[in-house]
Write a protein that holds these residues in place. Structure first.
Motif, short mmCIF file in Angstrom:
data_model
loop_
_atom_site.label_atom_id
_atom_site.label_comp_id
_atom_site.label_asym_id
_atom_site.label_seq_id
_atom_site.Cartn_x
_atom_site.Cartn_y
_atom_site.Cartn_z
N ASN A 91 39.51 43.96 22.37
CA ASN A 91 38.38 44.49 21.60
C ASN A 91 38.09 43.64 20.37
O ASN A 91 36.94 43.41 20.02
CB ASN A 91 38.66 45.94 21.18
N SER A 95 34.67 41.56 19.62
CA SER A 95 33.95 41.81 18.37
C SER A 95 33.69 40.51 17.62
O SER A 95 32.60 40.29 17.08
CB SER A 95 34.74 42.78 17.49
N SER A 381 31.28 45.70 26.35
CA SER A 381 32.69 46.05 26.50
C SER A 381 33.35 45.11 27.49
O SER A 381 32.67 44.42 28.26
CB SER A 381 32.85 47.50 26.97
#
Length: 403
Positions: A91, A95, A381
């Protein structure tokens, strides 16, 4: 009689007008067809934007900080490369990449976003992904299918984050058993084997729309010194290179490889002054003219010990571009990245690097970005589970591959 004569003149005049219109239309169509959209794009770029496209930088932390933002907003860098120091988990990496893309929205061109994802000990993927075997292990099994499928899986991993470039596969021939910097990163000690498996891996990456940058030209397989620390010296002449080290690179060029990375290696019998990464003899004379490679040429990281301990960093970058490189990697420390960019801008402004030389490289970079339809679109995602399943299937199909 007079009426017929006037009518004839009128008809001839009309035909002349129609003919002129036809010729003009065809000329305009021809002129339109002759317009090169990349050249037109380059004409609309500032000198600073052009210079920026010739540099790939690194990020110093886990986040898109003020330094990386400045590299994009003020210097218009062409891309970023990521290392383990930039990867905490899936993640966080996603990001970081999305944030850099968003910051790059001030620029007209999308970013090249790269990693060294070779498998084995050189891997940048987060721990959520199942580990992949080294190239040596793939070479021991010597399977075209395995190499292609592995290239495809690596490509899927990179694509899942929005990465678009892989500094792989390694095309070095592991001819020196004492060479630990390459070691199991190479497919083996046979140039035919290295060529075959390397090209299949490259094709697997391409199948996922990932740019493959093969390395380390002209061959890092017979070195003792680690170029991360010092400058390796290889006393081979061109005939020796052609018989061994260059064989996989010749095959890659035949198979339309998109990009090649230059090694920081000094070959005194070919160029006693400059290492391969900024040698005009090796880059322009051998790789361009003799091997007929017209893709993108990228240096290995110029902040490695082989360069910073022996040469002025900014001068190395300028010399490399003048020698024929298209992009220089400056992966670590913002101060060094800014110094290189400023020096290259000054060199461009004063003519030390000619505008023609800059435009040649910008053209290749833009062409490659266009061919792969690079985009700064965000990825919502990432799902490691689906890719891990494919890796498990691969290990099931090749049972001896699993560690």
């Amino acid at each position: 009689m007079r009426k017929n004569y006037l009518l004839l003149i009128l008809v001839l005049a009309l035909l002349a007008i129609l003919g002129y219109g036809y010729v003009t239309t065809m000329d305009n169509r021809k002129n339109t067809e002759d317009i090169d959209p990349i050249q037109e794009q380059i004409k609309g770029m500032s000198l600073e934007e052009k210079v920026g496209q010739l540099v790939m930088a690194g990020v110093d932390t886990y986040e898109n900080d003020l330094n990386s933002a400045r590299l994009l907003q003020e210097y218009h860098v062409g891309g970023f490369v990521f290392f383990k120091k930039n990867v905490k988990d899936a993640n966080q990496l996603l990001s970081l990449i999305n944030s850099l893309k968003e910051t790059n929205s001030v620029n007209k061109l999308p970013l090249m976003l790269a990693v060294d994802e070779e498998g084995g000990r050189v891997s940048r993927m987060p721990s959520e992904f199942t580990k992949l075997p080294s190239s040596r292990r793939i070479g021991e099994l010597n399977s075209d299918e395995l190499s292609y499928r592995l290239g495809g899986i690596v490509g899927e991993e990179l694509k899942s984050f929005g990465l678009n470039t892989n500094f792989a596969p390694v095309l070095d021939v592991f001819s020196n058993p004492q060479n630990q910097v390459i070691g199991d990163r190479a497919f083996g000690d046979n140039p035919t084997l290295v060529s075959k498996l390397g090209i299949q891996t490259m094709k697997g990456l391409r199948s996922q729309n990932i740019i493959s940058v093969v390395k380390h030209f002209p061959g890092h397989g017979d070195t003792f010194v680690d170029s991360h620390v010092g400058l390796p010296v290889i006393n081979h002449d061109l005939n020796r290179l052609k018989s061994l080290e260059l064989v996989p690179f010749y095959k890659a060029v035949e198979n339309k490889v998109d990009a090649i990375m230059l090694a920081h290696i000094l070959l005194p019998k070919i160029d006693s002054e400059y290492p391969a990464s900024f040698s005009k003899i090796i880059i322009s004379d051998i790789l361009r003219k003799e091997m007929l490679f017209d893709g993108v040429i990228i240096t290995d990281d110029l902040t490695m010990g082989a360069i910073v301990n022996n040469y002025d960093l900014s001068e190395a970058a300028i010399t490399s571009i003048n020698a024929g490189s298209d992009m220089v990697l400056v992966c670590h420390e913002y101060a060094k990245q800014e110094a290189v960019l400023k020096a290259m801008q000054t060199a461009a402004q004063t003519g030390r690097i000619s505008l023609e030389r800059i435009d040649q490289s910008v053209y290749r970079v833009l062409k490659l970005k266009g061919e792969y339809a690079l985009s700064d679109r965000s990825i919502e995602s990432v799902n490691p589970l689906s890719i891990n399943h494919k890796i498990e299937v691969l290990y099931r199909d090749f049972p001896s591959l699993k560690p």
